[in-house]
Motif scaffolding. Structure first.
Motif, PDB file in Angstrom:
ATOM      1  N   LEU A   1      32.615   3.212  12.447  1.00  0.00           N
ATOM      2  CA  LEU A   1      33.762   3.048  13.345  1.00  0.00           C
ATOM      3  C   LEU A   1      34.794   4.120  13.042  1.00  0.00           C
TER       4      LEU A   1
ATOM      5  N   ARG B   1      12.253  -2.942   7.226  1.00  0.00           N
ATOM      6  CA  ARG B   1      11.997  -1.515   7.448  1.00  0.00           C
ATOM      7  C   ARG B   1      13.026  -1.058   8.474  1.00  0.00           C
ATOM      8  N   LEU B   2      13.918  -0.204   8.025  1.00  0.00           N
ATOM      9  CA  LEU B   2      15.031   0.209   8.866  1.00  0.00           C
ATOM     10  C   LEU B   2      14.823   1.632   9.365  1.00  0.00           C
ATOM     11  N   ARG B   3      14.800   1.760  10.651  1.00  0.00           N
ATOM     12  CA  ARG B   3      14.743   3.110  11.241  1.00  0.00           C
ATOM     13  C   ARG B   3      15.862   3.181  12.290  1.00  0.00           C
ATOM     14  N   LEU B   4      17.063   2.878  11.799  1.00  0.00           N
ATOM     15  CA  LEU B   4      18.233   2.776  12.689  1.00  0.00           C
ATOM     16  C   LEU B   4      19.345   3.707  12.226  1.00  0.00           C
ATOM     17  N   ASP B   5      20.074   4.268  13.180  1.00  0.00           N
ATOM     18  CA  ASP B   5      21.282   5.038  12.839  1.00  0.00           C
ATOM     19  C   ASP B   5      22.420   4.043  12.671  1.00  0.00           C
ATOM     20  N   LYS B   6      23.193   4.227  11.601  1.00  0.00           N
ATOM     21  CA  LYS B   6      24.337   3.346  11.415  1.00  0.00           C
ATOM     22  C   LYS B   6      25.552   3.939  12.104  1.00  0.00           C
ATOM     23  N   ASP B   7      26.226   3.116  12.881  1.00  0.00           N
ATOM     24  CA  ASP B   7      27.424   3.567  13.580  1.00  0.00           C
ATOM     25  C   ASP B   7      28.625   3.373  12.656  1.00  0.00           C
TER      26      ASP B   7
END
Lengths: 449, 53
Positions: free
Chosen positions: B13, B5-11
């Motif tokens: 580059l 379960r992903l609740r992350l912002d992808k950075d």
């Protein structure tokens, strides 16, 4: 008094034992834990076998046109069987064939010339510390309470998992990410740096991320892990960029040298990297104590450990003062495609070097293999054209990099590489193309020029 | 048992000077002040370095 005590029975310890016998000495070997150390038990052998199983199924999936995965339990049973077989053949049987006194136990120094093991004091003229390394466990709030895997648990899992969050973004993290993804597990990689493999060439770092992403691994960079907590059936990782929930966490944040030997009593100092501090001939701050392998700190490589174990034994027993150069050790990450490097630009003046990158789309063998993702980056001295470093992403790059290692070791130039006829079509030819790229546009060459 | 379960912002580059997204085909790095900085080309690195002086 013994001639030589070797502490540790992994790659470096075994190489030291074999060299000691070849020189006519019977060493005392002290070790604990599974014989063979990290490599055969929880390192190269099981991880590369697990990766190989994934490779076979990946190829099968491509042929069949649908994703197919190996049985999770069967895959790790296969890994365990191979480990047991190789541990017996390459360590237990080998040990039995040599002349050594073997003591199982934990050694600790009690003076500059003596260790204590199982309550017994053993004095020796020379010692070799070859105690290897252990997983480095980061201090993250809640991590220990929630529980986690290291490489050891991930290679011998006690249950099948559906999802895995890997903390770390270097060699070990990449291999486990692909391994578990190819076992049908949902995988996410959380890397603190801006890129994976931050100490590699940037083209390699970004291609490594693409390779993992292509397979469905979720890669998050520039992530700071702040806390871990348990939820009903999973574990939650709280970061500066949000949260992730997975069934299990794999901590792949490197390894630390095993230096719990009461080294102060022997006058053996540690270096800034936490490993045993050694001179070029592998002697420590105590001239009668040598050290070899992972216990010296990064780079921690099986091949380097074996090489150093042998040199340490020779220097300790004959006073030959042979030197080693850790910077010339090639490194390989056994994802598919492999990622490999040798050499370093460290210590060179800015402007004294030049680099070229060639893409594997220019290599006929890559097209034959059906995977044109990959590159070779070669760096040379601008004046002499001597090769300084090579980094590559390619099928079997772990094998091919040996040619670059030989070239760098012997100070060869790009012209030396160009003048060698390379078999066609091979991945090895990519090194020649990289050398040629300093003179011509390789995209305008026919095959075998 | 469960999936991710992903609740992350992808950075993503990006070039630290012009903001262009970076790939293996256009990435360029330079050590500035002991830290690795990521750019899309040498010109952006020069401009960044001149501005940060």
């Amino acid at each position: 008094m013994k001639d030589l005590v070797i502490i540790g029975w992994g790659a470096a310890g075994f190489a030291a034992l074999i060299k000691a016998n070849q020189l006519g000495f019977k060493p005392t070997v002290i070790g604990y834990g599974p014989i063979g150390g990290t490599c055969v038990n929880v390192g190269c052998i099981p991880s590369k076998r697990a990766l190989r199983i994934g490779e076979l199924y990946s190829v099968a999936s491509r042929v069949l046109g649908e994703r197919t995965y190996p049985d999770f339990g069967e895959a790790f049973k296969d890994v365990k069987d191979l480990v047991e077989s190789l541990r017996k053949r390459k360590y237990e049987d080998v040990l039995a064939s040599y002349d050594a006194e073997v003591i199982e136990g934990k050694a600790r120094f009690v003076s500059p010339r003596a260790v204590k093991v199982n309550g017994e004091i053993i004095e020796a003229r020379k010692f070799i510390i070859a105690t290897g390394s252990s997983p480095k466990v980061l201090e993250i709030k809640g991590l220990r309470e929630a529980g986690f895997w290291t490489n050891s648990e991930a290679l011998y899992p006690d249950r099948e998992v559906d999802s895995l969050a890997i903390i770390g973004g270097r060699a070990q993290a990449l291999e486990f990410a692909q391994m578990y993804r190819r076992l049908g597990v949902d995988v996410a990689v959380l890397q603190r740096s801006k890129v994976l493999l931050p100490d590699w060439e940037p083209e390699v770092s970004l291609l490594a991320e693409r390779v993992l992403s292509d397979e469905g691994v979720y890669v998050f960079t520039n992530v700071e892990v702040r806390e871990v907590r348990r939820s009903a059936n999973s574990k939650v990782i709280v970061t500066n960029r949000g949260e992730i929930e997975a069934e299990e966490i794999l901590l792949a944040t490197g390894r630390k040298p095993n230096v719990d030997l009461n080294l102060e009593a022997a006058g053996v100092e540690l270096g800034p990297n936490g490993g045993v501090k050694v001179n070029d001939d592998l002697s420590t701050t105590n001239p009668n104590v040598y050290a070899a392998g992972d216990v010296l700190g990064e780079p921690m490589l099986e091949s380097l450990a074996g090489y150093e174990g042998s040199i340490a034994a020779e220097n300790a027993l004959t006073g030959s003062r042979k030197s080693t150069n850790r910077r010339l050790a090639p490194q390989a990450i056994f994802t598919q495609p492999n990622i490999a490097r040798v050499g370093s630009a460290e210590g060179y003046e800015v402007g004294s070097l030049e680099s070229r990158v060639i893409w594997l789309s220019e290599l006929p063998k890559a097209s034959i293999l059906g995977d044109e993702r990959g590159l070779v980056k070669m760096t040379v001295e601008r004046e002499t054209k001597r090769i300084v470093s090579v980094q590559m992403v390619a099928e079997n790059a772990g094998d091919v990099i040996a040619e670059a290692a030989l070239a760098i070791r012997h100070g060869l130039t790009i012209d030396d590489i160009i003048e060698v006829v390379h078999p066609f079509p091979t991945v090895a030819e990519s090194l020649r193309l990289a050398a040629l790229s300093f003179y011509v546009d390789v995209s305008r060459l026919s095959c075998c020029v | 048992m469960g999936g991710l379960r992903l609740r992350l912002d992808k950075d993503v580059l990006k070039c630290e000077y012009c903001g262009m997204p970076l790939t293996e085909h256009n990435v360029y790095t330079r050590e500035i002040g002991g830290k690795t900085h990521y750019f899309c080309c040498e010109h952006c690195a020069d401009a960044y370095e001149a501005k940060s002086r």
